[in-house]
Design an enzyme around this catalytic site. Sequence first.
Site, PDB file in Angstrom:
ATOM      1  N   HIS A  31      46.009  35.804  39.500  1.00 37.96           N
ATOM      2  CA  HIS A  31      45.735  36.659  40.668  1.00 37.96           C
ATOM      3  C   HIS A  31      47.077  37.073  41.284  1.00 37.96           C
ATOM      4  O   HIS A  31      48.032  36.291  41.296  1.00 37.96           O
ATOM      5  CB  HIS A  31      44.889  35.888  41.685  1.00 37.96           C
ATOM      6  CG  HIS A  31      44.366  36.778  42.773  1.00 37.96           C
ATOM      7  ND1 HIS A  31      45.138  37.146  43.849  1.00 37.96           N
ATOM      8  CD2 HIS A  31      43.178  37.410  42.927  1.00 37.96           C
ATOM      9  CE1 HIS A  31      44.427  37.965  44.625  1.00 37.96           C
ATOM     10  NE2 HIS A  31      43.234  38.136  44.083  1.00 37.96           N
ATOM     11  N   GLU A  72      48.065  37.179  44.212  1.00 33.22           N
ATOM     12  CA  GLU A  72      48.572  36.268  45.252  1.00 33.22           C
ATOM     13  C   GLU A  72      49.270  35.069  44.620  1.00 33.22           C
ATOM     14  O   GLU A  72      50.260  34.558  45.137  1.00 33.22           O
ATOM     15  CB  GLU A  72      47.418  35.847  46.180  1.00 33.22           C
ATOM     16  CG  GLU A  72      47.013  37.003  47.079  1.00 33.22           C
ATOM     17  CD  GLU A  72      45.551  37.029  47.504  1.00 33.22           C
ATOM     18  OE1 GLU A  72      44.874  35.990  47.399  1.00 33.22           O
ATOM     19  OE2 GLU A  72      45.092  38.106  47.938  1.00 33.22           O
ATOM     20  N   GLU A 100      43.481  44.869  39.077  1.00 37.04           N
ATOM     21  CA  GLU A 100      43.549  44.795  40.533  1.00 37.04           C
ATOM     22  C   GLU A 100      44.874  45.386  41.002  1.00 37.04           C
ATOM     23  O   GLU A 100      45.895  44.684  41.024  1.00 37.04           O
ATOM     24  CB  GLU A 100      43.466  43.335  40.989  1.00 37.04           C
ATOM     25  CG  GLU A 100      42.187  42.645  40.610  1.00 37.04           C
ATOM     26  CD  GLU A 100      41.835  41.558  41.601  1.00 37.04           C
ATOM     27  OE1 GLU A 100      40.755  41.639  42.180  1.00 37.04           O
ATOM     28  OE2 GLU A 100      42.659  40.646  41.834  1.00 37.04           O
TER      29      GLU A 100
HETATM   30  C1  PEP Z   1      40.838  39.907  45.280  1.00 31.16           C
HETATM   31  O1  PEP Z   1      41.320  39.031  45.983  1.00 31.16           O
HETATM   32  O2  PEP Z   1      40.755  39.730  44.059  1.00 31.16           O
HETATM   33  C2  PEP Z   1      40.357  41.122  45.916  1.00 31.16           C
HETATM   34  C3  PEP Z   1      40.010  42.127  45.167  1.00 31.16           C
HETATM   35  O3  PEP Z   1      40.321  41.125  47.297  1.00 31.16           O
HETATM   36  P1  PEP Z   1      39.672  42.264  48.231  1.00 31.16           P
HETATM   37  O4  PEP Z   1      38.345  42.625  47.639  1.00 31.16           O
HETATM   38  O5  PEP Z   1      39.568  41.640  49.570  1.00 31.16           O
HETATM   39  O6  PEP Z   1      40.607  43.435  48.193  1.00 31.16           O
END
Ligand code: PEP
Length: 250
Positions: A95, A97, A167
């Site tokens: 991810h 983060e 993402e």
């Molecule tokens: C995520 O943390 O994978 C994510 C997509 O967060 P959000 O939907 O809050 O943007």
Amino acid sequence: MRQPLIAGNWKMNGSRDSIKTLLDGLKAGIDEVKTAEVAVCAPYVYLADVQSQLSGTPIAWGGQNLSTEEKGAFTGEISASMLLDFGCKFVIVGHSERRSLYGEDDALVARKYAVARTAGLIPILCVGETLEEREKGIMEEVVARQLNAVIDLEGVTALNDGVIAYEPVWAIGTGKTASPEQAQEAHAFIRKLIAEKDASVADKVRIQYGGSMNAGNAAELLAMADIDGGLIGGASLKAEDFLAICKAAG
Ligand code: PEP
């Protein structure tokens, strides 16, 4: 046909009480979800609660991270076998983060992917560019580098055992969603990159979109040809919102 996967990423949110309320709400509405596979990725300490509340339902669950090590002196870490011990089906790896706040690089993420799949978990491999990288015009280069780290370590067929989540970092938790066209372009690029190595893997692998997907924008994103579900952060914390996204898939 690829079955869409809608997975919630709760991140570091919730309490035993709020999780019970959320799961009660999901269980009450899950029968109306006709097409999508549904999962929630919970903080480690709540996995036992999630397991006892979701066992016997169609909702799967998973972790948000794992160690590359099997056991031993790794204070604070959680192994693949521990996740399996609590019935996890999925685990998120790489991810953004984890990459940006905890220094996880492509090589470590690839090892986590390998450890998860070898153990029998389904890794959800997150890839995506930052705003700066998008503005520099290097989205494809960044995503290819992140994906190739796994392919180089494990071979392209390793993707048969996992899920990819595209993402864009600039869309995560910001309320700025990629447009359906922007997301489709990135997803098609990922599928083409895999198809150049193995067409059948490319055809089968599920590629989720993640980044501020919500009840209002899910349908148009999920209607795109190469978007096979969503990894949902903020909107996975309310049963009503998350179920609306699950219903929009398919
Ligand atoms: C995520 O943390 O994978 C994510 C997509 O967060 P959000 O939907 O809050 O943007």
